[in-house]
Design a protein around this motif. Structure first.
Motif, short mmCIF file in Angstrom:
data_model
loop_
_atom_site.label_atom_id
_atom_site.label_comp_id
_atom_site.label_asym_id
_atom_site.label_seq_id
_atom_site.Cartn_x
_atom_site.Cartn_y
_atom_site.Cartn_z
N CYS A 142 0.84 -1.20 0.00
CA CYS A 142 0.00 0.00 0.00
C CYS A 142 0.87 1.25 0.00
O CYS A 142 0.50 2.27 -0.59
CB CYS A 142 -0.90 0.01 1.22
SG CYS A 142 -2.09 -1.28 1.15
N ARG A 180 -1.73 3.84 -2.01
CA ARG A 180 -3.18 3.75 -1.81
C ARG A 180 -3.42 3.09 -0.46
O ARG A 180 -3.13 1.91 -0.29
CB ARG A 180 -3.82 2.89 -2.90
CG ARG A 180 -4.06 3.66 -4.16
CD ARG A 180 -4.86 2.84 -5.11
NE ARG A 180 -6.15 2.45 -4.55
CZ ARG A 180 -7.10 1.87 -5.25
NH1 ARG A 180 -6.90 1.61 -6.51
NH2 ARG A 180 -8.23 1.54 -4.71
N ASP A 233 -4.66 -3.84 -8.27
CA ASP A 233 -5.52 -2.69 -7.99
C ASP A 233 -6.99 -3.07 -7.96
O ASP A 233 -7.86 -2.24 -8.25
CB ASP A 233 -5.29 -1.58 -9.02
CG ASP A 233 -5.51 -0.22 -8.37
OD1 ASP A 233 -5.81 -0.22 -7.17
OD2 ASP A 233 -5.39 0.80 -9.05
#
Lengths: 107, 236
Positions: free
Chosen positions: A55, A60, B50
């Motif tokens: 992350c 993110r 993602d």
């Protein structure tokens, strides 16, 4: 500095990946099932760490939630496996069975 | 970021290794463990691709619930699977190869990543993207579609999943009756003892030991007696 940090994070992630591969080797070769259980548990911990680092890499912060969920799930799965070994059933109250184990003539 | 492709390749290699191990191993317990690991790796891979929400579901269902369910199913079955003769492996192999080739053939027709003119982006997709902010007031469009625009659909799915879960629980008998209802085991390594929850009486005299004798034989997949003794002594 930031540039360096992103590459440092990526390096840490790669190292975690390598250690996950080593855990996988122990999981496949492990002579006893206890080895495999420990390998699975450690593999889950490595995954949690990897998610946290990743992350940071992709910038993110959502993945930290998944890391938390993983930590909980890992724990539940390990408890279930150990209960399965000990009692051959999953619906056993750990507290009561502990008491009857201490002195077999309870009740 | 292009540099994370190294991580993707590492995860995919691990997935391949785990999948082959699941196919080749005979000890069902190790296979259950490996399925948990497979789901962990694939969820981490989804995060790296993602797809955070898919990874969330994979972690909850694959790593958590299905491991426990597989273990409960193992209570009803043997601890080791018998090797399948080579003649019966040809048919499934052909089917898998054919399906894989068909998927590779279909990849060519897929729209490019993020294509604005792909079918998914051209019809109602635009409306959802335009109107979610003012109609539902939440930032995540996927959540808005699932929980609000198609709320009844999601509710029906939840009912179906609940019914399926009830059926599975009834079949598995998680209250400890699994040991008594076991379908005829075809191996020798299955313990005949019912679970303590089903016995309703004090455990026998050998209860304080870490595990009963059949369980100890299950522990060592290669049936190495001295190793098992050493493990027991060390743990007490």
């Amino acid at each position: 500095m930031e540039y360096f940090m992103s590459y440092a994070n990526l390096g840490v992630a790669l190292f975690l990946l390598i250690s996950m591969a080593m855990m996988l080797g122990r999981l496949l070769l492990g002579p006893t099932l206890y080895d495999r259980l420990l390998a699975v548990n450690s593999f889950g911990t490595k995954t949690v760490l990897f998610l946290c680092v990743f992350c940071l890499v992709i910038d993110r912060p959502d993945g930290v939630d998944i890391a938390l969920l993983y930590a909980l799930m890992n724990f539940i799965a390990t408890i279930a496996v150990l209960k399965f070994f000990r009692y051959r059933a999953l619906d056993v109250s750990l507290l009561e069975s502990h008491i009857t184990d201490r002195d077999g003539a309870a009740e | 970021m292009a540099s994370t492709i190294l991580l993707d390749i590492g995860f995919m290699a691990m997935l391949v290794v785990v999948a082959f191990a699941i196919v080749r191993l005979r000890s069902l317990f190790a296979i259950v463990m490996l399925q948990g690991v497979y789901s962990l790796v694939s969820a981490a891979w989804f995060v790296s691709l993602d797809a955070v929400d898919v990874a969330f579901t994979e972690a909850a269902v694959g790593a958590g619930v299905s491991t426990v369910l597989m273990l409960a199913a193992m209570l009803l079955a043997d601890r080791e699977s018998r090797p399948v003769p080579l003649g019966r492996q040809i048919g499934p192999l052909l089917i898998v190869v054919f399906a894989g080739l068909a998927m590779f053939y279909a990849v060519g027709d897929m729209p490019a990543y993020g294509d604005a003119h792909s079918p998914a982006n051209s019809y109602v997709g635009h409306d959802y993207l335009d109107r979610t902010a003012e109609e539902i007031h939440i930032p995540n469009v996927v959540t808005a579609v699932l929980a609000s625009y198609r709320g009844y659909d999601t509710f029906g799915e939840a009912v179906v999943v609940f019914a399926a879960g009830l059926g599975v629980l009834l079949l598995l008998g998680l209250n400890g009756n699994a040991g008594r209802w076991r379908a005829k085991p075809n191996g020798v390594r299955v313990s005949k003892q019912a679970a303590p929850a089903a016995r309703k009486r004090p455990l026998p005299a050998d209860a304080p030991q870490p595990m009963s004798a059949p369980a100890a034989t299950i522990m060592t997949t290669r049936a190495k007696k001295p190793a098992a003794k050493k493990k027991k002594g060390g743990s007490s």
